[in-house]
Design an enzyme around this catalytic site. Structure first.
Site, PDB file in Angstrom:
ATOM      1  N   GLU A   1     -15.704  -4.523   0.438  1.00  0.00           N
ATOM      2  CA  GLU A   1     -14.676  -5.557   0.243  1.00  0.00           C
ATOM      3  C   GLU A   1     -13.794  -5.623   1.494  1.00  0.00           C
ATOM      4  O   GLU A   1     -13.191  -4.623   1.894  1.00  0.00           O
ATOM      5  CB  GLU A   1     -13.815  -5.223  -0.987  1.00  0.00           C
ATOM      6  CG  GLU A   1     -12.836  -6.333  -1.318  1.00  0.00           C
ATOM      7  CD  GLU A   1     -11.946  -6.003  -2.521  1.00  0.00           C
ATOM      8  OE1 GLU A   1     -11.313  -4.940  -2.511  1.00  0.00           O
ATOM      9  OE2 GLU A   1     -11.893  -6.827  -3.452  1.00  0.00           O
TER      10      GLU A   1
ATOM     11  N   LYS B   1       5.172  -2.058 -12.891  1.00  0.00           N
ATOM     12  CA  LYS B   1       5.378  -1.704 -11.484  1.00  0.00           C
ATOM     13  C   LYS B   1       4.602  -2.684 -10.627  1.00  0.00           C
ATOM     14  O   LYS B   1       3.390  -2.579 -10.463  1.00  0.00           O
ATOM     15  CB  LYS B   1       4.906  -0.281 -11.165  1.00  0.00           C
ATOM     16  CG  LYS B   1       5.383   0.145  -9.771  1.00  0.00           C
ATOM     17  CD  LYS B   1       4.457   1.076  -9.050  1.00  0.00           C
ATOM     18  CE  LYS B   1       3.400   0.428  -8.208  1.00  0.00           C
ATOM     19  NZ  LYS B   1       3.873  -0.434  -7.101  1.00  0.00           N
TER      20      LYS B   1
ATOM     21  N   CYS C   1      -9.793 -11.165  -5.556  1.00  0.00           N
ATOM     22  CA  CYS C   1     -10.816 -10.212  -5.996  1.00  0.00           C
ATOM     23  C   CYS C   1     -12.134 -10.937  -6.215  1.00  0.00           C
ATOM     24  O   CYS C   1     -13.201 -10.354  -6.096  1.00  0.00           O
ATOM     25  CB  CYS C   1     -10.369  -9.504  -7.255  1.00  0.00           C
ATOM     26  SG  CYS C   1      -9.821 -10.628  -8.535  1.00  0.00           S
TER      27      CYS C   1
ATOM     28  N   GLU D   1      -8.951  -3.076 -13.407  1.00  0.00           N
ATOM     29  CA  GLU D   1      -9.549  -4.274 -12.789  1.00  0.00           C
ATOM     30  C   GLU D   1      -9.506  -4.029 -11.285  1.00  0.00           C
ATOM     31  O   GLU D   1      -8.424  -3.957 -10.704  1.00  0.00           O
ATOM     32  CB  GLU D   1      -8.718  -5.521 -13.112  1.00  0.00           C
ATOM     33  CG  GLU D   1      -8.720  -5.929 -14.563  1.00  0.00           C
ATOM     34  CD  GLU D   1     -10.060  -6.436 -15.043  1.00  0.00           C
ATOM     35  OE1 GLU D   1     -10.921  -6.775 -14.213  1.00  0.00           O
ATOM     36  OE2 GLU D   1     -10.249  -6.465 -16.261  1.00  0.00           O
TER      37      GLU D   1
HETATM   38  P1  NAD Z   1      -3.821  -1.266  -4.256  1.00  0.00           P
HETATM   39  O1  NAD Z   1      -4.850  -0.499  -5.009  1.00  0.00           O
HETATM   40  O2  NAD Z   1      -3.446  -0.798  -2.912  1.00  0.00           O
HETATM   41  O3  NAD Z   1      -2.446  -1.315  -5.102  1.00  0.00           O
HETATM   42  C1  NAD Z   1      -2.387  -1.801  -6.425  1.00  0.00           C
HETATM   43  C2  NAD Z   1      -1.156  -1.252  -7.107  1.00  0.00           C
HETATM   44  O4  NAD Z   1      -1.305   0.156  -7.272  1.00  0.00           O
HETATM   45  C3  NAD Z   1       0.148  -1.452  -6.315  1.00  0.00           C
HETATM   46  O5  NAD Z   1       1.185  -1.768  -7.197  1.00  0.00           O
HETATM   47  C4  NAD Z   1       0.352  -0.082  -5.699  1.00  0.00           C
HETATM   48  O6  NAD Z   1       1.703   0.222  -5.374  1.00  0.00           O
HETATM   49  C5  NAD Z   1      -0.135   0.837  -6.805  1.00  0.00           C
HETATM   50  N1  NAD Z   1      -0.497   2.181  -6.386  1.00  0.00           N
HETATM   51  C6  NAD Z   1      -0.794   2.634  -5.137  1.00  0.00           C
HETATM   52  N2  NAD Z   1      -1.094   3.954  -5.187  1.00  0.00           N
HETATM   53  C7  NAD Z   1      -0.994   4.330  -6.487  1.00  0.00           C
HETATM   54  C8  NAD Z   1      -1.195   5.562  -7.173  1.00  0.00           C
HETATM   55  N3  NAD Z   1      -1.569   6.679  -6.525  1.00  0.00           N
HETATM   56  N4  NAD Z   1      -1.022   5.600  -8.508  1.00  0.00           N
HETATM   57  C9  NAD Z   1      -0.677   4.472  -9.188  1.00  0.00           C
HETATM   58  N5  NAD Z   1      -0.447   3.288  -8.586  1.00  0.00           N
HETATM   59  C10 NAD Z   1      -0.624   3.214  -7.252  1.00  0.00           C
HETATM   60  O7  NAD Z   1      -4.326  -2.785  -4.246  1.00  0.00           O
HETATM   61  P2  NAD Z   1      -3.649  -4.051  -3.523  1.00  0.00           P
HETATM   62  O8  NAD Z   1      -3.843  -3.922  -2.049  1.00  0.00           O
HETATM   63  O9  NAD Z   1      -2.286  -4.254  -4.045  1.00  0.00           O
HETATM   64  O10 NAD Z   1      -4.556  -5.236  -4.087  1.00  0.00           O
HETATM   65  C11 NAD Z   1      -5.798  -5.590  -3.560  1.00  0.00           C
HETATM   66  C12 NAD Z   1      -6.926  -5.045  -4.409  1.00  0.00           C
HETATM   67  O11 NAD Z   1      -6.772  -5.498  -5.752  1.00  0.00           O
HETATM   68  C13 NAD Z   1      -8.292  -5.548  -3.972  1.00  0.00           C
HETATM   69  O12 NAD Z   1      -9.205  -4.471  -4.001  1.00  0.00           O
HETATM   70  C14 NAD Z   1      -8.653  -6.587  -5.033  1.00  0.00           C
HETATM   71  O13 NAD Z   1     -10.032  -6.791  -5.217  1.00  0.00           O
HETATM   72  C15 NAD Z   1      -8.010  -5.988  -6.239  1.00  0.00           C
HETATM   73  N6  NAD Z   1      -7.788  -7.004  -7.270  1.00  0.00           N
HETATM   74  C16 NAD Z   1      -8.598  -6.985  -8.361  1.00  0.00           C
HETATM   75  C17 NAD Z   1      -8.456  -7.944  -9.343  1.00  0.00           C
HETATM   76  C18 NAD Z   1      -9.338  -7.933 -10.560  1.00  0.00           C
HETATM   77  O14 NAD Z   1      -8.977  -8.559 -11.553  1.00  0.00           O
HETATM   78  N7  NAD Z   1     -10.493  -7.283 -10.539  1.00  0.00           N
HETATM   79  C19 NAD Z   1      -7.477  -8.929  -9.212  1.00  0.00           C
HETATM   80  C20 NAD Z   1      -6.660  -8.923  -8.073  1.00  0.00           C
HETATM   81  C21 NAD Z   1      -6.825  -7.944  -7.110  1.00  0.00           C
END
Ligand code: NAD
Length: 490
Positions: free
Chosen positions: A382, A173, A281, A247
């Protein structure tokens, strides 16, 4: 263009017929396409297909699974430029960076396809005579892979490829903001010969994610995203004892000591802080700098940040693209206000860009806060945008203490010429990644990637460590003595 879900080897719309629009964050008039706004039912169909396909895929010899993956890597390499351009359109980062994102997917696919001929276990001597002892990796089952928008092809590849080489089937997804790059990757896997049902993709929002994390037939959930959503994912997985790999967020620091080569540190802070518009991130959102060199460094940092060219990432002159969405931009602007109210100084930037070249996109000036203290929210939370907080320190010990004083633990770095101090920092920063004389970004696919504390839950992506997420160890004892031998007793 109308794009579809990929379930059981078929391209299908959401059962409800609902769609979501994917628009260019640099120019919202540019509609990239519509994608299925899938529901729990679509997600459940994909899980059922993956469950059925698992029975045969797990028995395909790993070197044969890998042959398909090698083919996929070559196809992606052939289409790198097209995929990079599409990615810049849907995600915003500049072309050089989207080429890097696609390259990371190529590297990861080649690297882990190589594991198809290894997937090493261990043999060990038994404590008993005429007994053989070994351990092997076994696939786990259906893996739900939930990914964010900031690395739209690389992150799906980090999860799909190790899952497949280990013999699992997957339901991906991708983020609802960047589904096209994920779809390109999945289409390549189809073309390379991955059998129906082994890889499935369902686009949509939280409803899909929630179904995948609560479905009893999903054995592994690998999630990359915010810490807030990661916590929900963890809670959803707990009642079923699913294997969960998280992550999450970061608040990474570059430490600059008084003996650092300042020009080098400057380049690192510009790239680490404003590369990918600060939407990594591992972005260097904090610069912790020794008071002796603070003023000299800050003066040059401001000058160089002001000179960064912000605009449409398809224009090769541009160095910084837009934020991903209006919501993300509002978050950035909100933090700029918070920083001002906390008493920090906006040394440069601080505003949304609204001129003719920027009017249809989500652009923000590269922003530097000075006079920041470790307790301020802009130093602790963040932001995920082009905002860097500069914090003064008086010693390495103080820099390390500030560096560790956040809830996250992803990446950190130090600029110094003193090998002793570099090693001390390497040891004492409680992060999953550390750099010396380089910024906090720049990971390579063959080393473990991930963080401590609120960044992760003890697993690692990439490197051989990624195989641990997608396989279970089985220990096997073969007794060829022809009699009962009792361990620890005979
Ligand atoms: P997000 O948490 O909003 O969304 C991530 C994913 O989760 C999306 O596909 C979203 O649709 C899905 N999602 C949303 N609600 C959900 C739920 N209730 N249950 C299951 N899935 C759900 O994050 P984002 O805005 O897409 O990405 C940015 C974040 O990702 C930042 O915090 C960044 O630090 C982090 N990030 C971390 C890494 C790492 O390796 N540590 C790498 C890249 C990004």
């Amino acid at each position: 263009m109308t794009y579809l879900n990929y379930i059981d080897g078929q391209w299908v719309p959401a059962q409800s017929g609902r769609t979501i629009e994917n628009r260019n964050p640099a120019n919202t008039a540019d509609l990239i396409g519509t994608f299925p706004d899938s529901s729990a039912d679509d997600a459940a169909r994909a899980v059922a297909a993956a469950r059925r396909a698992f029975d045969s895929w797990r028995l395909v010899p790993a070197p044969k699974r890998a042959e398909i993956l090698f083919k996929a890597a070559q196809i992606i390499a052939d289409r790198k430029e097209t995929f990079a351009r599409d990615m810049t359109r849907e995600m915003g980062k500049v072309l050089d960076e989207t080429r890097g994102d696609v390259q990371e997917a190529i590297d990861m696919t080649y690297f882990l396809a190589g594991e198809g001929r290894r997937l090493h276990g261990q043999t060990a001597p038994s404590e008993l005579r005429d007994k053989f002892a070994m351990s092997i990796r076994q696939p786990v089952g259906v893996c739900a892979l939930i990914t964010p928008w900031n690395f739209p092809m690389a992150i799906p590849s980090w999860k799909i490829i190790p899952a497949l080489v280990c013999g699992n089937t997957v339901v991906l997804k991708p983020s609802e903001l960047t589904p096209l790059s994920a779809l390109h990757f999945v289409k390549v896997l189809e073309e390379a010969g991955v059998p129906p049902g082994v890889v499935n993709m369902v686009t949509g929002g939280p409803a899909v994610g929630e179904t995948l994390t609560t479905h009893p037939d999903v054995s592994v959930v690998s999630f990359t995203g915010s810490t807030a959503v990661g916590k929900l994912v963890n809670q959803n997985c707990a009642p079923h004892f699913k294997k969960v790999h998280l992550e999450m967020g970061g608040k990474n620091a570059i430490m600059i000591l008084d003996d650092a080569v300042l020009e080098l540190a400057l380049e690192g802070c510009l790239w680490g802080g404003f590369g990918t518009t600060g939407q990594r991130c591992t972005a260097a959102s904090r610069v912790i700098i020794h008071e002796k060199v603070h003023d000299r460094f800050v003066e040059q940092f401001i000058e160089r940040a002001k000179a960064l060219r912000v605009g449409d990432g398809l224009d090769p002159q541009m160095q910084v693209g837009p934020s991903i969405s209006e919501k993300q931009l509002e978050k950035v602007m909100g933090y700029v206000e918070i920083g001002k109210q906390e008493g920090a100084t906006v040394a440069c930037g601080g505003r949304r860009l609204t001129g003719a070249a920027h009017a249809n996109g989500f652009f923000h000036e590269p922003t530097i806060f000075t006079g920041v203290t470790r307790s301020m929210r802009i130093a602790r939370e963040e932001i995920f945008g082009p905002v860097v907080s500069v914090i003064k320190c008086a010693s390495l010990d103080e820099a390390v203490s500030i560096g560790n004083d956040v809830v996250y633990g992803l990446s950190a770095s130090i600029y110094t010429q003193d090998i002793n101090r570099a090693f001390q920092a390497m040891r004492d920063l409680y992060t999953g990644i550390f750099y010396v004389n380089a910024p906090t970004i720049g990971a390579e696919v063959h080393l473990p990637f991930g963080g401590t504390k609120a960044t992760g839950n003890g697993h690692r992506e990439a490197g051989l460590a990624s195989l641990d997420v997608f396989s279970e160890w089985k220990s096997i004892y073969v007794d060829f003595s022809g009699k009962l031998q009792r361990a620890q007793i005979d």
